[in-house]
Design a protein around this motif. Structure first.
Motif, short mmCIF file in Angstrom:
data_model
loop_
_atom_site.label_atom_id
_atom_site.label_comp_id
_atom_site.label_asym_id
_atom_site.label_seq_id
_atom_site.Cartn_x
_atom_site.Cartn_y
_atom_site.Cartn_z
N ALA A 40 -9.34 9.11 0.84
CA ALA A 40 -7.90 8.87 0.98
C ALA A 40 -7.41 7.90 -0.10
N ARG A 41 -8.19 6.86 -0.37
CA ARG A 41 -7.80 5.90 -1.41
C ARG A 41 -7.74 6.56 -2.78
N ALA B 278 0.96 4.14 -2.95
CA ALA B 278 0.75 5.55 -2.63
C ALA B 278 1.95 6.39 -3.05
N GLU C 68 -3.26 4.92 -8.00
CA GLU C 68 -2.24 4.95 -9.04
C GLU C 68 -2.42 6.16 -9.95
N ALA D 114 1.89 6.99 -6.75
CA ALA D 114 0.92 8.04 -7.10
C ALA D 114 1.50 9.42 -6.84
N ARG D 115 2.23 9.56 -5.72
CA ARG D 115 2.83 10.86 -5.41
C ARG D 115 3.91 11.23 -6.42
N ARG E 268 0.83 -1.21 0.00
CA ARG E 268 0.00 0.00 0.00
C ARG E 268 0.86 1.25 0.00
N GLU E 269 1.94 1.23 0.78
CA GLU E 269 2.84 2.38 0.82
C GLU E 269 3.50 2.60 -0.54
N PRO F 63 -4.02 9.50 -9.24
CA PRO F 63 -4.62 10.23 -8.13
C PRO F 63 -5.73 11.17 -8.56
N ARG G 290 -7.17 9.72 -3.47
CA ARG G 290 -6.03 10.65 -3.54
C ARG G 290 -4.71 9.89 -3.71
N ASP G 291 -4.63 8.69 -3.12
CA ASP G 291 -3.38 7.93 -3.15
C ASP G 291 -3.38 6.84 -4.22
#
Length: 282
Positions: free
Chosen positions: A106-107, A73, A112, A76-77, A69-70, A114, A109-110
């Motif tokens: 939250a999902r 995320a 693949e 995506a960032r 998950r990290e 965003p 925004r984070d």
């Protein structure tokens, strides 16, 4: 290691079912199994114990799940930093924001790809019209959607709870059956407020009740709170987002659930619909 394999693993870990994971991802089940097997081979550990009856995470799988998950995320960032801005996403829903909505935002925004969600409070009929006309990207509704002008995908189910006065005879019991509730005491918000939820609640009752007194939700809770025989039914998550010391809630025995749906326009790509459903799923 491919991000796609991590996404497949996270989806299976959340569903604990390969078939449901494949449905969420909008791909065939063998493709999911192949990616998970490849990921396990690459990592050198078994991530999932699977039999014909159940799927569960191994201890290694539980550790990898958080890291996966990290990683998703972080990817995506990276896209955002590299110049891929988060896409605006207009979501129509009721005024109360539940834990499910917070988690889904939250999902999204984070994810693949965003998204930057904007919440729009609209009545159900206006929500559906706005999705059809392209004024909203998606809407959330509870209950059956019969129109064919939009795409409807079930995203979750939640239990209905009975809401009673503290003076109700059943107030001290751990659960209550629908047959034990006096039909004369039923109170419901006016159908115009949310016709789909209104109809779903009426359909769950064992027999057609007398025409229930109606009002907005606050008036219904007020009426229930002051009437020892009064009651209403509410979805558990809506109830959790509504604060009132005048009433208490009891689970139904046997349980009764209601489905929540993601509604999009017919032009929305299937991959986008799948990502929206995944965001709001349990």
């Amino acid at each position: 290691m491919e991000l796609r394999a991590l996404q497949y693993f996270v989806t299976v870990a959340e569903e604990l079912h390969f078939g449901r994971a494949a449905q969420r991802l909008r791909i065939v089940q063998p493709a999911v199994s192949q990616q998970i097997t490849r990921l396990e081979r690459e990592l050198g550990v078994r991530l999932l114990d699977r039999t014909s009856r159940r799927v569960r995470l191994t201890p290694a799988g539980e550790r990898v799940l958080d890291a996966a998950r990290e990683a998703l995320a972080a990817a995506a960032r990276v896209r955002v930093v590299a110049g891929e801005p988060a896409a605006a996403l207009r979501i129509g829903l009721a005024s109360c924001v539940t834990t499910r909505v917070d988690r889904a935002l939250a999902r999204l925004r984070d994810a693949e790809r965003p998204a930057e969600p904007t919440l729009v409070d609209l009545p159900v009929a206006a929500r559906l019209d706005a999705v059809r006309d392209g004024e909203l990207d998606l809407a959330l509704v509870r209950g059956a959607v019969t129109t064919t002008a939009v795409t409807v995908a079930r995203a979750w189910s939640e239990p209905l709870h009975a809401v009673l006065s503290h003076d109700h005879p059943a107030a001290s019991t751990p659960a209550i059956g629908l047959h034990d509730l006096d039909p004369q005491g039923l109170r419901l918000p006016a159908r115009d407020n949310d016709p789909l939820l209104h109809d779903a609640i009426l359909a769950a009752l064992p027999s057609a009740p007398p025409r229930p007194p109606a009002g907005d939700l606050l008036n219904v809770l007020f009426e229930v709170g002051r009437d020892p025989a009064g009651w209403t039914l509410m979805p558990a998550e809506q109830l959790a987002a509504t604060r009132s010391d005048r009433v208490l809630s009891l689970p139904l025995d046997p349980p009764v659930t209601i489905d929540g749906h993601v509604v999009t326009s017919q032009a929305t790509p299937e991959s986008c619909v799948a990502s929206y459903v995944a965001a709001f799923a349990d």
